[in-house]
Motif scaffolding. Structure first.
Motif, PDB file in Angstrom:
ATOM      1  N   UNK A 113      39.246  32.771 -42.877  1.00 46.53           N
ATOM      2  CA  UNK A 113      38.551  33.808 -43.621  1.00 46.53           C
ATOM      3  C   UNK A 113      39.325  34.154 -44.892  1.00 46.53           C
ATOM      4  N   UNK A 115      39.008  34.207 -50.045  1.00 46.70           N
ATOM      5  CA  UNK A 115      39.320  35.044 -51.220  1.00 46.70           C
ATOM      6  C   UNK A 115      40.154  34.245 -52.208  1.00 46.70           C
ATOM      7  N   UNK A 174      29.317  42.478 -53.349  1.00 40.68           N
ATOM      8  CA  UNK A 174      29.267  41.985 -51.970  1.00 40.68           C
ATOM      9  C   UNK A 174      30.590  41.347 -51.535  1.00 40.68           C
ATOM     10  N   UNK A 175      31.115  40.445 -52.359  1.00 44.07           N
ATOM     11  CA  UNK A 175      32.373  39.763 -52.018  1.00 44.07           C
ATOM     12  C   UNK A 175      33.541  40.721 -51.882  1.00 44.07           C
ATOM     13  N   UNK A 216      33.406  42.763 -48.793  1.00 40.44           N
ATOM     14  CA  UNK A 216      33.767  42.011 -47.594  1.00 40.44           C
ATOM     15  C   UNK A 216      35.268  41.872 -47.450  1.00 40.44           C
ATOM     16  N   UNK A 264      36.043  38.304 -56.575  1.00 38.33           N
ATOM     17  CA  UNK A 264      37.056  38.250 -55.519  1.00 38.33           C
ATOM     18  C   UNK A 264      38.416  37.825 -56.096  1.00 38.33           C
TER      19      UNK A 264
END
Lengths: 290, 265
Positions: free
Chosen positions: A80, A84, A108-109, A112, A160
């Protein structure tokens, strides 16, 4: 800042079914931080499969992908976190837009990632600034033009702040103006942040002019890896793989076939102009035209 | 992950089952389903198992591929088994227990019935291209036109739906990948969080499905599609000897199923 290393990477789709297909195998390379890399290859050569391994979207069937010396597929968390670090912009990324406003979609990014509201806001504004969509924040992404949508989708990944930005055919289906704009946005991001940029492209002119290193995929293997001048000095090999050479190289080759010898590598318009001028000067005995 | 969905998938091949006329195959599957529901005793179920294994062997579809399609149904199957297991009256297996011998018997039969039902129909879609399948259906349902049932419209909608399943799956896969690249997380959190996480997938998917439908309609109209009236087909379906043999076998199978039911075994 991280270096990405790919070791003996192999990927098999649908193993154990009649549709089983080896998409890539025996891919070895290292990507130092800050490089501008182009990935070229025919449709089905495995280039899209390859880039999806860089942020652990696809799991290797064999081999490893390392970021800063650590296997990115070590566990769930590392898989995960790498997202990034390595931002991936898919082909036709406008298909991923879903939020009610442009702002929400770009956010959104970062959301998260678990950032605070202020940090998210800062990232969204910064990313929108890079691609020049700051004035569109309140609009619905679905009502914008193709070029605008594409830039918003790119901003959604840039937000990100990835150290490595990977783009699959970022200019596909755009008009010349949209193409130029998006490439300028990507260059600006790289200059400002020192990010590695990897672009998958079938546009040889662009690949030749912008990148400092080219990876050529053919039938699932990395067959050539080097600076553009080295790659484009072997036009025979490229055409055998069904790939084009940049137009300036093609013109130089055509001139050569007619007996005009040009000097040095020729794969940008500037180099072509200079090489022709030089050849002309040599022929005329030092007299410059115009 | 979505590539594992096998609904409506077609495994090309050149076996006797692949070569059968789609109408024959549809009829045989219908017979198979009726026989399955006629079965009461283990012998009756055994007959259906035999039919499935036979079809599987003739079509060279591996059991692994066939049973892979059951994965999404595991929940329903276990629920059915549990309900039958616990709510069937009879002799308890141990004094004082809820579970009865009758319950075990019924639960096993129900599970077997669902598994056979699903895998049997999969055998049809695995060995018949969507095109052939809808052609066969259209011809079989032709008599319904007499009562103004829109047979052609129905079958063309069905064939388009089948045709676009893989496309939509591919599209969904791409959108999921794109959102996962932006850190979307579909695997953790409670029910509401997970449902919310689907939004970034569903919205783009529906938008693109509508756009695709508009494009498809335009493309069909610009090629002069105007319904089934007077339309001919490139591949004429014709029943061959092997089809009649297969149908005869099907009739025998049906008779056996009815007989077994009459004797209650």
């Amino acid at each position: 800042m991280a270096e990405i290393q790919v070791e003996d990477l192999r990927h098999v789709y649908s193993p154990g079914t009649p549709f089983e297909r080896t998409a890539i195998e025996a891919v070895n390379l290292a990507l130092p931080q800050g490089q501008f890399v182009g990935v070229i290859g025919h449709t089905g050569s495995g280039k899209s499969t390859f880039i999806q391994h860089l942020n652990a979207l696809l799991l290797p069937s064999g081999g490893r992908v390392l970021s800063a010396g650590e296997d990115i597929n070590r566990d769930k968390k590392s898989r995960r976190d790498i997202k990034w670090k390595v931002g991936l912009v898919f082909q036709y990324p406008e298909y991923q837009l879903f939020a009610e406003t442009v702002y929400e979609d770009i956010a959104f990014g970062p959301r998260n990632m678990g950032l605070s509201v202020e940090q998210v806001d800062e990232r969204v504004r910064e990313a929108a600034g890079f691609v020049g969509v700051s004035e569109l924040f309140e609009r619905s992404p679905l009502e914008l033009s193709g070029g605008q949508k594409r830039r918003i989708a790119v901003a959604g990944v840039i937000a990100m702040r990835p150290e490595v930005l990977v783009l699959d055919e970022p200019t596909a289906g755009l008009d010349p103006e949209g193409c130029a704009q998006i490439m300028a946005n990507i260059r600006a991001y790289r200059e400002k942040t020192g990010a590695t940029v990897i672009i998958v492209s079938h546009d040889m002119d662009g690949a030749a002019a912008l990148t400092e290193r080219l990876l050529v995929f053919d039938k699932g293997r990395l067959v050539m890896d080097g600076p553009p001048e080295e790659i484009f000095s072997q036009p025979g090999r490229l055409t055998a793989m069904g790939l084009d050479v940049p137009r300036p190289t093609a013109i130089a080759l055509a001139l050569e076939a007619r007996g005009v010898q040009l000097q040095g590598p020729v794969y940008t318009h500037e180099q072509l102009t200079n090489a022709i001028l030089r050849a002309y000067r040599d022929k005329e005995g030092g007299r410059t035209p115009c | 992950m979505l590539k594992d969905i096998t609904l409506g998938q077609f495994f090309p091949g050149d076996t006797i089952v692949h070569r059968l006329d789609p109408r024959t195959k549809i009829l045989l599957v219908l017979l198979y389903i009726v026989a399955l529901f006629l079965a009461v005793g283990w012998l009756g179920y055994g007959l259906s198992v035999l039919a499935l294994v036979g079809g599987m062997a003739l079509s060279k579809i591996t059991p692994r591929n066939l049973f892979k399609g059951l994965k999404p149904l595991i929940f329903i199957i276990s629920l059915t088994a549990a309900i039958n297991l616990f709510y069937t009256g009879g002799t308890p297996i141990l004094p004082g227990w809820i579970v009865t011998w009758e319950g075990i018997d019924r639960a096993l039969k129900m599970v077997l019935r669902i598994v056979l039902l699903v895998t049997g129909t999969f055998l049809l879609t695995y060995t018949t291209s969507p095109m052939a399948l809808t052609d066969g259906l259209e011809l079989l349902m032709k008599p319904l036109k007499k009562v103004r049932f829109p047979v052609h419209e129905m079958t063309i909608m069905m064939s388009m739906a089948l045709r676009f399943i893989p496309t939509l799956i591919e599209e969904t896969d791409r959108i999921i990948s794109a959102q996962r690249a932006r850190g979307a997380d579909f695997e953790t959190g409670g029910l509401i969080r997970r449902a919310k996480a689907l939004l970034p997938i569903l919205v783009p998917l529906i938008v693109s499905a509508f756009n695709r439908a508009y494009d498809l309609a335009t493309a069909m109209e610009s090629r002069c599609y105007h319904g089934g009236e007077g339309r001919t087909r490139m591949k004429q379906l014709k029943l061959k000897r092997v089809d009649f043999a297969a149908l005869a076998l099907g009739a025998a199978y049906m008779t056996a199923a009815v007989l077994l039911r009459n004797y209650g075994i």
